[in-house]
Design a protein around this motif. Structure first.
Motif, PDB file in Angstrom:
ATOM      1  N   ALA A  70     -26.393   5.708  -9.150  1.00 47.22           N
ATOM      2  CA  ALA A  70     -27.882   5.787  -8.164  1.00 47.22           C
ATOM      3  C   ALA A  70     -28.615   6.834  -8.420  1.00 47.22           C
ATOM      4  O   ALA A  70     -29.724   7.048  -8.696  1.00 47.22           O
ATOM      5  N   GLU A  74     -32.261   7.213 -10.361  1.00 46.07           N
ATOM      6  CA  GLU A  74     -32.837   7.970  -9.534  1.00 46.07           C
ATOM      7  C   GLU A  74     -33.711   9.136 -10.261  1.00 46.07           C
ATOM      8  O   GLU A  74     -35.164   9.208 -10.207  1.00 46.07           O
ATOM      9  N   PRO A  87     -27.032  -3.939 -10.771  1.00 42.27           N
ATOM     10  CA  PRO A  87     -27.477  -4.261  -9.367  1.00 42.27           C
ATOM     11  C   PRO A  87     -28.838  -4.145  -9.127  1.00 42.27           C
ATOM     12  O   PRO A  87     -29.716  -3.260  -9.916  1.00 42.27           O
ATOM     13  N   THR A  88     -29.522  -4.861  -8.202  1.00 45.24           N
ATOM     14  CA  THR A  88     -30.841  -4.965  -7.818  1.00 45.24           C
ATOM     15  C   THR A  88     -31.251  -3.405  -7.571  1.00 45.24           C
ATOM     16  O   THR A  88     -32.284  -3.028  -7.693  1.00 45.24           O
ATOM     17  N   GLU A  89     -30.370  -2.828  -6.675  1.00 43.24           N
ATOM     18  CA  GLU A  89     -30.651  -1.471  -6.233  1.00 43.24           C
ATOM     19  C   GLU A  89     -30.689  -0.530  -7.269  1.00 43.24           C
ATOM     20  O   GLU A  89     -31.810   0.388  -7.252  1.00 43.24           O
ATOM     21  N   LEU A  90     -30.100  -0.506  -8.437  1.00 43.51           N
ATOM     22  CA  LEU A  90     -30.290   0.292  -9.663  1.00 43.51           C
ATOM     23  C   LEU A  90     -31.873   0.065 -10.472  1.00 43.51           C
ATOM     24  O   LEU A  90     -32.263   0.999 -10.777  1.00 43.51           O
ATOM     25  N   GLU A  92     -34.206  -1.369  -8.902  1.00 42.83           N
ATOM     26  CA  GLU A  92     -35.203  -0.640  -8.115  1.00 42.83           C
ATOM     27  C   GLU A  92     -35.751   0.802  -8.114  1.00 42.83           C
ATOM     28  O   GLU A  92     -36.631   1.337  -8.159  1.00 42.83           O
ATOM     29  N   LEU A  93     -34.608   1.579  -8.172  1.00 42.30           N
ATOM     30  CA  LEU A  93     -34.451   3.002  -8.308  1.00 42.30           C
ATOM     31  C   LEU A  93     -35.133   3.374  -9.784  1.00 42.30           C
ATOM     32  O   LEU A  93     -35.775   4.306  -9.797  1.00 42.30           O
ATOM     33  N   ARG A 125     -44.483  -3.122  -3.353  1.00 44.45           N
ATOM     34  CA  ARG A 125     -43.307  -2.407  -2.497  1.00 44.45           C
ATOM     35  C   ARG A 125     -43.806  -2.372  -0.897  1.00 44.45           C
ATOM     36  O   ARG A 125     -42.864  -2.724   0.044  1.00 44.45           O
ATOM     37  N   GLN A 129     -42.202  -4.117   2.249  1.00 40.95           N
ATOM     38  CA  GLN A 129     -41.653  -3.411   3.337  1.00 40.95           C
ATOM     39  C   GLN A 129     -42.441  -3.840   4.810  1.00 40.95           C
ATOM     40  O   GLN A 129     -41.686  -3.895   5.915  1.00 40.95           O
TER      41      GLN A 129
END
Length: 148
Positions: A70, A74, A87-90, A92-93, A125, A129
């Motif tokens: 991450a 980032e 992964p979705t987190e990566l 998005e980052l 985004r 949120q």
């Protein structure tokens, strides 16, 4: 008694030790700076997954409690591995790094189409949120109603 073997790249065979490519050397230097005087933790799953080169162990590396992948994505200097399902987190980052013009994405701040896409992503985004916040508020209301 069982033995578990894990193979890591050694410094002698790693691209940082053998490369003459300027970009690779710069990234290696950034990684070394990032890791300096920090605590790295490695988690490996004990179940092996059969890979093309033999057994592969799923795992994660964190540095001072922050997932290393991450932090690297980032920074804008690395991309998630697109040959697998990242992964979705990566993902998005990466989008955040791209829209903040970090690292390899810095050149995009002069590209009007890229800037417009980022503005749209930022609005989406923000809307997501806001919906999440509303969902949380609705959930709290539901819980409070059930109590009384």
């Amino acid at each position: 008694m069982r033995q578990r073997f894990v193979e890591f790249d050694t410094a002698e065979s790693h691209a940082c030790a053998t490369s003459e490519d300027e970009l690779t050397l710069r990234r290696c230097g950034q990684l070394e700076d990032y890791l300096a005087n920090k605590t790295a933790s490695i988690y490996l799953d004990v179940k092996a997954i059969n890979g093309p080169g033999g057994a592969v162990y799923d795992g994660a590396i964190s540095v001072d409690g922050v997932p290393l992948a991450a932090a690297m994505v980032e920074s804008g200097e690395y991309r998630p591995d697109q040959t697998q399902y990242p992964p979705t987190e990566l993902v998005e980052l990466e989008s955040v790094a791209r829209c903040n013009f970090r690292g390899m994405w810095a050149r995009l701040k002069y590209d009007s189409i890229a800037v417009a896409k980022c503005e749209i992503e930022d609005r989406e985004r923000s809307a997501e949120q806001a919906l999440d916040s509303q969902d949380d508020a609705d959930e709290v209301d539901t819980i409070l109603e059930s109590l009384f």
